[in-house]
Structures are given as structure tokens and as C-alpha cells.
Design an enzyme around this catalytic site. Structure first.
Site, mmCIF file in Angstrom:
data_model
loop_
_atom_site.group_PDB
_atom_site.id
_atom_site.type_symbol
_atom_site.label_atom_id
_atom_site.label_comp_id
_atom_site.label_asym_id
_atom_site.label_seq_id
_atom_site.Cartn_x
_atom_site.Cartn_y
_atom_site.Cartn_z
ATOM 1 N N THR A 196 37.413 17.662 -0.326
ATOM 2 C CA THR A 196 37.977 18.975 0.007
ATOM 3 C C THR A 196 37.933 19.259 1.502
ATOM 4 O O THR A 196 37.078 18.744 2.214
ATOM 5 C CB THR A 196 37.263 20.108 -0.764
ATOM 6 O OG1 THR A 196 37.857 21.359 -0.418
ATOM 7 C CG2 THR A 196 35.792 20.173 -0.427
ATOM 8 N N ARG A 197 38.912 20.076 1.964
ATOM 9 C CA ARG A 197 38.936 20.551 3.352
ATOM 10 C C ARG A 197 39.011 22.068 3.372
ATOM 11 O O ARG A 197 39.270 22.674 4.394
ATOM 12 C CB ARG A 197 40.134 19.964 4.112
ATOM 13 C CG ARG A 197 41.451 19.992 3.359
ATOM 14 C CD ARG A 197 42.610 19.637 4.244
ATOM 15 N NE ARG A 197 43.219 20.845 4.761
ATOM 16 C CZ ARG A 197 44.274 21.470 4.218
ATOM 17 N NH1 ARG A 197 44.838 21.007 3.125
ATOM 18 N NH2 ARG A 197 44.754 22.558 4.767
ATOM 19 N N HIS A 201 36.470 27.942 -4.045
ATOM 20 C CA HIS A 201 36.558 29.190 -4.794
ATOM 21 C C HIS A 201 36.316 28.874 -6.275
ATOM 22 O O HIS A 201 36.045 27.739 -6.631
ATOM 23 C CB HIS A 201 37.913 29.848 -4.546
ATOM 24 C CG HIS A 201 38.178 30.117 -3.101
ATOM 25 N ND1 HIS A 201 37.364 30.933 -2.340
ATOM 26 C CD2 HIS A 201 39.121 29.641 -2.248
ATOM 27 C CE1 HIS A 201 37.818 30.965 -1.092
ATOM 28 N NE2 HIS A 201 38.870 30.178 -1.006
ATOM 29 N N HIS A 204 38.138 25.913 -7.904
ATOM 30 C CA HIS A 204 37.622 24.584 -7.554
ATOM 31 C C HIS A 204 36.356 24.274 -8.343
ATOM 32 O O HIS A 204 36.140 23.156 -8.789
ATOM 33 C CB HIS A 204 37.311 24.508 -6.061
ATOM 34 C CG HIS A 204 38.476 24.838 -5.189
ATOM 35 N ND1 HIS A 204 38.549 26.010 -4.470
ATOM 36 C CD2 HIS A 204 39.610 24.165 -4.934
ATOM 37 C CE1 HIS A 204 39.680 26.043 -3.810
ATOM 38 N NE2 HIS A 204 40.355 24.941 -4.078
ATOM 39 N N ARG A 290 46.538 18.867 -7.475
ATOM 40 C CA ARG A 290 47.926 19.112 -7.122
ATOM 41 C C ARG A 290 48.067 19.013 -5.601
ATOM 42 O O ARG A 290 47.226 19.506 -4.869
ATOM 43 C CB ARG A 290 48.290 20.518 -7.596
ATOM 44 C CG ARG A 290 49.684 20.966 -7.254
ATOM 45 C CD ARG A 290 49.905 22.354 -7.847
ATOM 46 N NE ARG A 290 51.127 22.938 -7.342
ATOM 47 C CZ ARG A 290 51.214 23.578 -6.187
ATOM 48 N NH1 ARG A 290 50.149 23.717 -5.422
ATOM 49 N NH2 ARG A 290 52.365 24.080 -5.799
#
Ligand code: PPS
Length: 570
Positions: A196-197, A201, A204, A290
Site C-alpha cells: 500500500t501507498r 481505512h 482496506h 482494483r
């Protein structure tokens, strides 16, 4: 199903022993040295610690060609991303094949040496087309390729002398072998990695919980802290957010580690690359959601890649990557169920709630509510600390106009009005005052005027960064210089250009300081409007007329503009 388990034997690193490194460092002091860019330092770290295993250095020309054309090194091994050492033409000219060069960090510390085996001028348009899908500079990596990267690539094996130094979050950074040892110690034989970058939330968290359940594995939250997409939330803020969210995971099955990767936002190819990197870090599964590593819209406003292209390419190469993909559709909140669902599994007829990244940024900027179904209060609090609403951010008001146009008087009135409102410190950088202090040695040539304005811009951008209000009131006759100042300031807050549009005839008629008379007599040279140019601002945020309008009214117009822009609370 096949019970995929990790092989946690150490993987090869490119470092020499500590003793050899001390010796080699002294010798390398004699070599021609290249100062690594921030992106090259990220790449070098992962080359040296095995994160980019099986690469042994920056790509040779033959490997580069294979990677660009077919995602394969010359020996056929799958590798989707060119890891290249770009240098300037001038630097490349002084390098002969077979020569060793020293690679230094930005403070001059030698991190590695490289034996240059290859030197070539890449076809950047082809690299852009093949690797990133289009030669379109709206793509951050294509922009980097054309506008930041040097014209020549050097390739060759690396000898690692020391790790790049990090002063932040040291305890949270792990090399592939450190993570492997950790998994070995805890007996984690199945580990699913989440790349992740962005701040995490609730969607996730739900996605990672589901992934770990589906893969019957432990969970590694593996955020990128090297380089991400320009404009992303800075990694300091993100790591504080991750730490807050980590408390909501079972510590017996979940861990977090920071990855100093420089992302390229290459979508499908990037997903394959991310998989190979996680394989090196001892993982068995990898989450691809996605629009994985998506670069945003192209210059025509369309997506560069389809939303599930990355999943498709990963699936094609899954066996070779050696990692199982855990694929996910977009997660959305279903109100009636008070729960997240993949968008494809939403029960019919239910109410779906979603907040996009753009909408989240808007709500932060305007200080609006961010609901608990969307994120955790601790995360929202951190984000609000970093991105306070505009009415609590710093900003710069930049007056420009002829000498005697009324800039200083209006600027003073505005300052007093803002001080009456309170809340933020206000600094007035008036032309005359600046020239007495900051720029006392400067005259009025184009060079000196530019230097003067750039200094004002630097101070204003620092004030803006630190949450204050800077009011500038120089003549600032050159449009390009004003634009440069705008860019400096806008990386930290709003820039409000105000053209005080008093005509040169009126300024000369008023001649408050008697300077126009002297300019006409030739006693002052290069006088703006008389014997020196003034570029009229084309698109200032505000233009004020001063003839037949009193000062208070002019300052009030500026205040209304600030209110309209959300910079002062209404
Ligand atoms: S600039 O061009 O933005 O760097 O000028 P600035 O720092 O605002 O300084 C302008 C003030 O210096 C006085 N002055 C001159 N102005 C223009 N041209 C020449 N040659 C010149 N020589 C001296 C003048 O009083 C300006 O003050 P303001 O406050 O603008 O009237």
C-alpha cells in the site's frame, strides 16, 4: 489445494563483509563517483539487500532490452521493471567500460561500487510505450523518464558497502532476510502481503482480513515508504496512521514492515514486480486489488490501464513469480448490513456507500465530516493534523504593481485586518523593508530583481509551510519570476496574486516619493514603467483599481477573495 509454504532460507545479498567494506571504502575514495538520486538510492537498497533478487546490479543493455520488450532478463528470467542507472551525458563521457565507479548518497557517503560493463543511450519513447503503456507524460514514471532521468544508462554488477542510512522508523524497516528470519522464528509458513501507498481505512482492513482468511495465512502489511505517486500523503503521516490501525489487528497473526521501494505506478507490470519483491521477502501470497499501482488519468483524461489488468497479468505469471495471488474486487460499504462487501457480492437492493480518494481530500480540505463507517477516528485525526482545512493552513498574498501604486498601503491594511481576526501569525514582506534587510546589497537589474523576488518567495513559502500568512508587496515586474514564486508557495498552501492596477500615469501624477521625477530626469536608471519593463499579470486571483477607491475598500476586496477561497473562515 496446494498447501503453498515459504522457503525461508536466506537469499543472496550484494554486501561484502564489514571488514572488506571498510577497506573498499578507503580505496573507493579514489574512484570517479556518481551522486545517486533519491530514486536510485531506493533501487540500490533493494538491489543490495536482495529485494530485487536475482538482479546483481543495475541492468546491462541486453537485460534492459529483454525487460523492456518481453519482461525477461537475457537468460529468460521473469523481471518486469527496468532497474537502470541513468546519468548525464557529461558524466557518461568520462566513463570507460570495465571501470569501477563509486555510488554515493546525497551526503557523499559511498554506499556501493559498480563495475561498468555497459553504457548506452536508451530509446526512452520505446521504454515508455512498452513498460508504462504509452509515451504520455501524464504518467508519473514517463514524466520522470523524459524530464528527470539522465540521457545515458550505465549497467554493471554492484558491490555493496553499506545500507542507505535512515533516521526515521528504523525499528519498522526490515530487509528480506530480516523478515525471513522473523517468519522463521514465529513459524509463519504462509504469509499474505498487502502492498500500500495510502493510509489504511476500514475497506482496506476488511480486505486484508478477508485475504488472510481466504489464504489461511498470516498477514504482512507492507507499505511503501520510498517514493510513491507525487501528491500522495507523505510517509511520515502514513506510518503514524498504520501504527494506529495495527492495534486493530490480532498481533499474533499480523505484522507490519516498511519497504523502501521507489514505485513507478506501472499497473500490471508493477503488480508482477511487487509480487517478485514480496517473494524475496518470504511471503507466499500477495493481494492484488482494483487498479493496482495505478498512475491516474492520461493526458486525454482516460485510465492508463483497465481496473483488473494487473490481476490478469499477475495470474498469467503466477507460477513463475512463485506467489499466489489473492485478488479482490473493489470493496464498498453496505449500509443495511453495516459491513464491507466486494462490489460484485453486494446483496441485491441494498444501499452502497463509498468515498473516493478525491472526495476524501475535498472533505479534509474543507474540514467536513468523515464518517466512522469509512475510516478510524485515529486515522482521520492524523490526516487532519497533516492536512488541516484551508482556513487553518498557511497562505501567501502576493501584491504586484508599479512603484507608488498603493501596494504597501493596501498590504498594511490587510495585515491589520487579518491580525484583528487572529488565529495565524502574519508577516509583511514589503518591497522597501525587504530591500533594507534581506536584499540590502541588490540593485535593480533584471538579475537582481529576480534574486530579490526569489528570496521573498522562499521566505513566503517557509511561512506558508509553517501555517502562517505571508503578505508580499514588491513590484515583481517579471511574470516568469512571479510564476516561480507561485510554484514554490503552492507546494505548501495557497498563493493569491493581487495586481494593484494603478496606471503608470496615475502613479507618476501622485509621485509620493519624488522618484518618478528623478526617473524622468534620468537620475534613476532602470525605473519600472519609465525605463524598465513591467509584465501585467494575466490571470491574477484578484485585480484592484485604486483610483477613486479608498484603501480600506481595496483591503476589504482582498479579504473577500480570501474568504471565497476558503482561506479565512466566513
Ligand atoms: S523589484 O523590482 O520587485 O525587485 O522592486 P522592489 O523590491 O519592490 O523595490 C521597489 C522600490 O524601490 C524603489 N526603487 C525603484 N523601483 C523601481 N525601479 C527602480 N529603478 C527603483 N529604484 C528604486 C522604489 O521606491 C520602489 O518602492 P515602492 O514601494 O514600490 O514604491
Amino acid at each position: 489445494s496446494n498447501p503453498m509454504q515459504n522457503n525461508l532460507a536466506p537469499i543472496p545479498e550484494l554486501y561484502v563483509s564489514y571488514e572488506s567494506a571498510q577497506k573498499l571504502k578507503v580505496e573507493a575514495g579514489e574512484l570517479i563517483s556518481h551522486d545517486l538520486t533519491p530514486r536510485q538510492i531506493c533501487d540500490l537498497e533493494l538491489l543490495m539487500n536482495g529485494g530485487f533478487n536475482p538482479l546483481k546490479g543495475f541492468l546491462s543493455e541486453e537485460d534492459y532490452d529483454g525487460v523492456v520488450e518481453a519482461m525477461r532478463l537475457a537468460d529468460g528470467t521473469l523481471w518486469p521493471m527496468p532497474i537502470t542507472l541513468d546519468v548525464s551525458e557529461a558524466f557518461a563521457e568520462g566513463i570507460e567500460l570495465g571501470q569501477d565507479i563509486a555510488l554515493r548518497d546525497q551526503e557523499g557517503v559511498i554506499l556501493a561500487t559498480m563495475t561498468v560493463t555497459d553504457k548506452w543511450v536508451p530509446n526512452k519513447a520505446r521504454e515508455a510505450e512498452k513498460v508504462f503503456g504509452a509515451d504520455d507524460q501524464a504518467h508519473p514514471a514517463v514524466n520522470y523518464l523524459h524530464n528527470k532521468a539522465g540521457a545515458v544508462y550505465l549497467g554493471g554488477p554492484i558491490t555493496g558497502l553499506q545500507q542507505p542510512v535512515h533516521y526515521d522508523f528504523r525499528a519498522r524497516r526490515d530487509s528480506p532476510n530480516e523478515l525471513r528470519a522473523y517468519f522463521r522464528k514465529l513459524g509463519w509458513r504462509r504469509v499474505v502481503a498487502f502492498q500500500t501507498r495510502n493510509p489504511l481505512h476500514r475497506a482496506h482492513q476488511e480486505l486484508t482480513f478477508r485475504a488472510a482468511r481466504e489464504a489461511q495465512s498470516n498477514l504482512l502489511i507492507h507499505p511503501v515508504v520510498g517514493m510513491t505517486k507525487p501528491g500522495d500523503v507523505d510517509h511520515f503521516t502514513r506510518v503514524r496512521c498504520y501504527e494506529a490501525v495495527l492495534d486493530k489487528y490480532p498481533s499474533a497473526t499480523t505484522t507490519m514492515s516498511l519497504l523502501n521501494l521507489a514505485m513507478r505506478m506501472a499497473g500490471p507490470r508493477e503488480a508482477v514486480w511487487h509480487g517478485l519483491i514480496r517473494k524475496n521477502h518470504g511471503c507466499t501470497h500477495f493481494i492484488v486489488g482494483r487498479d493496482h499501482a495505478g498512475p491516474g488519468k492520461n493526458s486525454k483524461g482516460e485510465d492508463f490501464y483497465g481496473p483488473y489488468d494487473a490481476q490478469e497479468l499477475f495470474k498469467q505469471h503466477e507460477a513463475e513469480i512463485g506467489l499466489e495471488m489473492v485478488d479482490f474486487k473493489h470493496m464498498v460499504y453496505v449500509q443495511e448490513k453495516a459491513q464491507y462487501y466486494p462490489v460484485s457480492e453486494v446483496p441485491e437492493g441494498s444501499t452502497v456507500l463509498d468515498i473516493s480518494g478525491t472526495e476524501l481530500r475535498r472533505r479534509l480540505a474543507e474540514g467536513l465530516e468523515i464518517p466512522e463507517w469509512f475510516s478510524f477516528p485515529e486515522v482521520v485525526k492524523e490526516l487532519r493534523r497533516t492536512r488541516p482545512p484551508r482556513s487553518r493552513q498557511g497562505f501567501t498574498v502576493f501584491f504586484t504593481g508599479f512603484s507608488g501604486s498603493g501596494k504597501s498601503t493596501i498590504a498594511n491594511a490587510l495585515m491589520v485586518k487579518l491580525m484583528e481576526m487572529g488565529g495565524r501569525p502574519v508577516t509583511l514582506l514589503d518591497g522597501d523593508i525587504v530591500r533594507k534587510n534581506l536584499s540590502s546589497e541588490l540593485g535593480f537589474s533584471k538579475e537582481h530583481r529576480d534574486l530579490n523576488i526569489r528570496r521573498i518567495g522562499y521566505v513566503a513559502s517557509e511561512i506558508t509551510k509553517n501555517g502562517g500568512i505571508a503578505i508580499c508587496a514588491p513590484i515583481a515586474p517579471y511574470a516568469t519570476t512571479r510564476r516561480a514564486v507561485r510554484e514554490d508557495v503552492e507546494s505548501y498552501g495557497a498563493f493569491v496574486e493581487v495586481h494593484v492596477a494603478t496606471t503608470i500615469e496615475e502613479c507618476e501624477r501622485r509621485d509620493r516619493k519624488g522618484l518618478y521625477k528623478l526617473a524622468r530626469e534620468g537620475k534613476i536608471k532602470e525605473f519600472t514603467g519609465i525605463s524598465d519593463p513591467y509584465d501585467v499579470p494575466e490571470n491574477p486571483e484578484l485585480r484592484v483599481e485604486t483610483e477613486n477607491v479608498d484603501v480600506d475598500n481595496c483591503a476589504h476586496q482582498v479579504l473577500l477573495k480570501l474568504e471565497q477561497m476558503g482561506l479565512v473562515a466566513g
